[in-house]
Design an enzyme around this catalytic site. Structure first.
Site, PDB file in Angstrom:
ATOM      1  N   SER A 147       0.839  -1.199   0.000  1.00  0.00           N
ATOM      2  CA  SER A 147       0.000   0.000   0.000  1.00  0.00           C
ATOM      3  C   SER A 147       0.873   1.247   0.000  1.00  0.00           C
ATOM      4  CB  SER A 147      -0.890   0.026   1.241  1.00  0.00           C
ATOM      5  OG  SER A 147      -1.570   1.273   1.318  1.00  0.00           O
ATOM      6  N   TYR A 160      -2.890  -1.253  10.260  1.00  0.00           N
ATOM      7  CA  TYR A 160      -2.867  -1.694   8.861  1.00  0.00           C
ATOM      8  C   TYR A 160      -1.567  -1.248   8.187  1.00  0.00           C
ATOM      9  CZ  TYR A 160      -4.179  -1.506   3.862  1.00  0.00           C
ATOM     10  OH  TYR A 160      -4.208  -1.626   2.499  1.00  0.00           O
TER      11      TYR A 160
HETATM   12  P1  NAD Z   1     -11.410  -6.060  -0.908  1.00  0.00           P
HETATM   13  O1  NAD Z   1     -11.884  -5.963   0.492  1.00  0.00           O
HETATM   14  O2  NAD Z   1     -12.372  -5.816  -1.995  1.00  0.00           O
HETATM   15  O3  NAD Z   1     -10.685  -7.436  -1.188  1.00  0.00           O
HETATM   16  C1  NAD Z   1      -9.916  -8.079  -0.227  1.00  0.00           C
HETATM   17  C2  NAD Z   1      -9.790  -9.531  -0.619  1.00  0.00           C
HETATM   18  O4  NAD Z   1      -9.084 -10.213   0.423  1.00  0.00           O
HETATM   19  C3  NAD Z   1     -11.159 -10.198  -0.751  1.00  0.00           C
HETATM   20  O5  NAD Z   1     -11.151 -11.060  -1.850  1.00  0.00           O
HETATM   21  C4  NAD Z   1     -11.288 -10.973   0.544  1.00  0.00           C
HETATM   22  O6  NAD Z   1     -12.077 -12.124   0.432  1.00  0.00           O
HETATM   23  C5  NAD Z   1      -9.830 -11.333   0.825  1.00  0.00           C
HETATM   24  N1  NAD Z   1      -9.676 -11.598   2.245  1.00  0.00           N
HETATM   25  C6  NAD Z   1      -9.835 -10.738   3.256  1.00  0.00           C
HETATM   26  N2  NAD Z   1      -9.686 -11.390   4.425  1.00  0.00           N
HETATM   27  C7  NAD Z   1      -9.411 -12.677   4.139  1.00  0.00           C
HETATM   28  C8  NAD Z   1      -9.174 -13.829   4.912  1.00  0.00           C
HETATM   29  N3  NAD Z   1      -9.182 -13.797   6.243  1.00  0.00           N
HETATM   30  N4  NAD Z   1      -8.931 -14.993   4.266  1.00  0.00           N
HETATM   31  C9  NAD Z   1      -8.921 -15.046   2.934  1.00  0.00           C
HETATM   32  N5  NAD Z   1      -9.161 -13.997   2.140  1.00  0.00           N
HETATM   33  C10 NAD Z   1      -9.401 -12.825   2.742  1.00  0.00           C
HETATM   34  O7  NAD Z   1     -10.221  -4.996  -0.977  1.00  0.00           O
HETATM   35  P2  NAD Z   1      -9.174  -4.641  -2.127  1.00  0.00           P
HETATM   36  O8  NAD Z   1      -9.124  -3.166  -2.158  1.00  0.00           O
HETATM   37  O9  NAD Z   1      -9.435  -5.386  -3.372  1.00  0.00           O
HETATM   38  O10 NAD Z   1      -7.824  -5.137  -1.425  1.00  0.00           O
HETATM   39  C11 NAD Z   1      -6.891  -6.000  -2.045  1.00  0.00           C
HETATM   40  C12 NAD Z   1      -5.508  -5.671  -1.506  1.00  0.00           C
HETATM   41  O11 NAD Z   1      -5.156  -4.345  -1.885  1.00  0.00           O
HETATM   42  C13 NAD Z   1      -5.399  -5.716   0.016  1.00  0.00           C
HETATM   43  O12 NAD Z   1      -4.182  -6.323   0.407  1.00  0.00           O
HETATM   44  C14 NAD Z   1      -5.380  -4.252   0.399  1.00  0.00           C
HETATM   45  O13 NAD Z   1      -4.714  -4.009   1.616  1.00  0.00           O
HETATM   46  C15 NAD Z   1      -4.659  -3.650  -0.783  1.00  0.00           C
HETATM   47  N6  NAD Z   1      -4.877  -2.221  -0.955  1.00  0.00           N
HETATM   48  C16 NAD Z   1      -6.106  -1.730  -1.262  1.00  0.00           C
HETATM   49  C17 NAD Z   1      -6.268  -0.369  -1.415  1.00  0.00           C
HETATM   50  C18 NAD Z   1      -7.589   0.250  -1.752  1.00  0.00           C
HETATM   51  O14 NAD Z   1      -7.710   1.482  -1.731  1.00  0.00           O
HETATM   52  N7  NAD Z   1      -8.624  -0.523  -2.071  1.00  0.00           N
HETATM   53  C19 NAD Z   1      -5.186   0.499  -1.250  1.00  0.00           C
HETATM   54  C20 NAD Z   1      -3.941  -0.035  -0.942  1.00  0.00           C
HETATM   55  C21 NAD Z   1      -3.793  -1.397  -0.799  1.00  0.00           C
END
Ligand code: NAD
Length: 255
Positions: A147, A160
């Site tokens: 991130s 986080y």
């Molecule tokens: P999201 O919540 O839509 O997706 C998260 C995914 O992780 C989902 O498929 C969920 O099922 C899976 N997950 C969560 N907990 C879990 C568990 N205990 N066991 C198995 N699977 C699990 O969010 P996203 O934005 O698609 O996030 C994906 C990645 O991107 C994450 O690592 C997040 O930290 C990172 N990220 C997101 C953003 C943003 O703004 N959306 C920014 C920076 C980093």
């Protein structure tokens, strides 16, 4: 089909959001993709159906990360899926994407919140990767979705942020360790992306959307495909000389 024909990939958290976009993109580039999910099988099947409709190949793998037996469950499903797909058990690309947020500044973080976010974002990623090394072929790729919060202070999500900072250190050490096997290890660091993770303050909220767009130098909110395209580069043959790096995919919001 592109440069990943004949390759296999595991994408964690691929039932929705950024993980789904990564799975779709790697499959479009020719990889056979293991679509990992925790609970929502219907959503994982939706990812797989979209991949199949575009001419790609994928199969589901279930495991709730951050629980006892999570890694064993994931790899039992992965190895079964690879066998069923006649993929001979080997893995070429691991994308550690699954993650959860945490709420609040330091005063509000409970021990349970802290342990949970580390269990899913950092501990599970560590041991999934450890287990994946037994399947990963030389010349393979490991890509960790971290991130932009490791580059800018974000006190509202302090725990986080710490989980993602730990992954930065992991990536550096592992890249050095796996260099002799020509396995690259990189981070892709998103900024603010329109996914379920941010839905409560971003989606459908003009103030949230305006804030997120203004935070990015490029002036809009990130989309899952913006991140998937960068992951695809790191996974591709073109990424062969990039290791131990953090590829910022923030639209400039870390600047
Ligand atoms: P999201 O919540 O839509 O997706 C998260 C995914 O992780 C989902 O498929 C969920 O099922 C899976 N997950 C969560 N907990 C879990 C568990 N205990 N066991 C198995 N699977 C699990 O969010 P996203 O934005 O698609 O996030 C994906 C990645 O991107 C994450 O690592 C997040 O930290 C990172 N990220 C997101 C953003 C943003 O703004 N959306 C920014 C920076 C980093």
């Amino acid at each position: 089909m592109g440069g990943l024909a004949g390759k296999t990939a595991l994408v964690t958290g691929a039932s929705r959001g950024i993980g789904r976009a990564i799975a779709e993109r790697l499959a479009a580039d020719g990889a056979l993709v293991a679509v990992h999910f925790a609970r929502n099988e219907a959503a994982a099947e939706e990812t797989i159906a979209k991949i199949a409709a575009a001419g790609g190949r994928a199969f589901p793998v279930r495991a709730e990360l951050g629980t006892a037996g999570d890694v064993a469950a994931l790899f039992a499903g992965l190895e079964r899926g690879l066998r069923e797909q006649d993929a001979s058990g080997g893995l070429d690309i691991l994308v550690n994407n699954a993650g959860i947020g945490s709420n609040g500044p330091i005063e509000q973080v409970t021990a349970e919140d802290y342990d949970r976010v580390f269990a899913v974002n950092t501990r599970a990623l560590f041991f999934v990767t450890q287990r994946a090394l037994t399947l990963l072929r030389d010349g393979g790729r490991i890509i960790n979705v971290t991130s932009g919060v490791t580059r800018i202070a974000f006190p509202e999500e302090i725990a986080y942020s710490m989980t993602k900072g730990a992954i930065d250190t992991f990536t550096l050490a592992l890249a050095k360790h796996l260099g002799p096997r020509r396995i690259t290890v990189n981070n892709v660091a998103p900024g603010i992306v329109d996914t379920d993770m941010n839905a409560d303050w971003l989606r459908g909220d003009p103030d949230g959307t305006a804030y997120a767009a203004s935070a990015a130098a490029l002036g809009r909110v990130g989309r899952p495909a913006d991140i998937a395209d960068v992951v695809a580069f790191a996974a591709s043959p073109d990424g062969r000389w990039v290791t131990g790096a953090t590829l910022d995919a923030t639209g400039g919001s870390h600047l």
